[in-house]
Write a protein that holds these residues in place. Sequence first.
Motif, short mmCIF file in Angstrom:
data_model
loop_
_atom_site.label_atom_id
_atom_site.label_comp_id
_atom_site.label_asym_id
_atom_site.label_seq_id
_atom_site.Cartn_x
_atom_site.Cartn_y
_atom_site.Cartn_z
N ASP A 1 0.83 -1.21 0.00
CA ASP A 1 0.00 0.00 0.00
C ASP A 1 0.86 1.25 0.00
N ILE A 2 1.80 1.26 0.91
CA ILE A 2 2.63 2.46 1.05
C ILE A 2 3.45 2.69 -0.21
N VAL A 3 4.02 1.62 -0.74
CA VAL A 3 4.83 1.73 -1.95
C VAL A 3 3.99 2.26 -3.10
N SER A 4 2.78 1.74 -3.23
CA SER A 4 1.90 2.22 -4.30
C SER A 4 1.64 3.71 -4.16
N THR A 5 1.33 4.12 -2.95
CA THR A 5 1.03 5.54 -2.72
C THR A 5 2.21 6.41 -3.12
N MET A 6 3.40 5.97 -2.75
CA MET A 6 4.59 6.76 -3.07
C MET A 6 4.77 6.85 -4.59
N GLN A 7 4.59 5.73 -5.24
CA GLN A 7 4.77 5.67 -6.68
C GLN A 7 3.77 6.57 -7.40
N GLU A 8 2.51 6.44 -6.98
CA GLU A 8 1.46 7.24 -7.61
C GLU A 8 1.69 8.73 -7.41
N ALA A 9 2.32 9.07 -6.28
CA ALA A 9 2.57 10.49 -6.00
C ALA A 9 3.82 10.98 -6.72
#
Lengths: 146, 146
Positions: free
Chosen positions: A10-18
């Motif tokens: 989840d956290i990795v996805s959020t970082m990537q999307e941002a």
Amino acid sequence: MTNNEDRYEDIVSTMQEAGYRLTPQRLALVHLLAESDQHPTAAQLYAELQQQFPTTSLATVYKTLHVLCELGEVQEMHLGQDEHRYDGSDRTTHPHLICIQCHEVVDAPARLSASLVDEVAVASGYRILTHNVEFFGLCPVCQEST
Amino acid sequence: MTNNEDRYEDIVSTMQEAGYRLTPQRLALVHLLAESDQHPTAAQLYAELQQQFPTTSLATVYKTLHVLCELGEVQEMHLGQDEHRYDGSDRTTHPHLICIQCHEVVDAPARLSASLVDEVAVASGYRILTHNVEFFGLCPVCQEST
DNA sequence: TTAAGTGCAAAGGTTTTGCGAAACT
DNA sequence: AGTTTCGCAAAACCTTTGCACTTAA
């Protein structure tokens, strides 16, 4: 309740999307945060990171933590002067239990009722966005050793 | 609800009974704390004290604040890095409302129910001694200016 | 009188900033 | 290839400490 692996993703996805870069140092830090329910300090995270990245620095740890806080993936807790801890185990607002003797921090098995928050909002005129609940006391272990 | 004058007397009595000296600097600081519901920072208190005691120092302010915290007459709030505030308006545990824009801090019109605290204590095994509740959001004034 | 408190200056510790080098996309 | 990010070092900041002088009791 999501498990630690999901939390990491989840956290990795959020970082990537941002649009943030997924450097090895950041991924390792996120792993530590997602995996542990210990609410570590910046210094503790730094010490653990050093095992994988001997040349890493506290500055990098702080920079990444700030990114994660901005994204809402990590909560920064200010328990006292020089006692800042980071909670990445759960995105949702949840109370903490803090032992005043050994300084252990664990998640509390409770939530603030939405009606209480609403009441406060109406009575005060504030638009309440989030809240913070901390219970201070003695953990089971420290009660024994008293 | 006690008024400010009573609050001042209460704190002074507690200090006296505990054997602390009632110096003019301390009395003035207690007055500021009892009188205001602004939850001031150490620096703000220092600035106000300087008007009466131009030679006073931040060290003295901190020392007195620590005495008052030990006596339980003042609560130290850790709202963030370098955002420590002191609440001497009310001895009892009470939630705070904090504006994330102007950083105003006011007392919240609510209490945590004793049953919730008990539930957490039983479920966790902690002996809970006190707690801390903070609501973060936008105050009425800052909502307008958005 | 005398132990506690004040205030100055310096130390302490965490967090932040600047900038050249490295590396992710 | 072009930026973001890293990591070192130094700065910044609040808070605490040491110590000689002052003062409340």
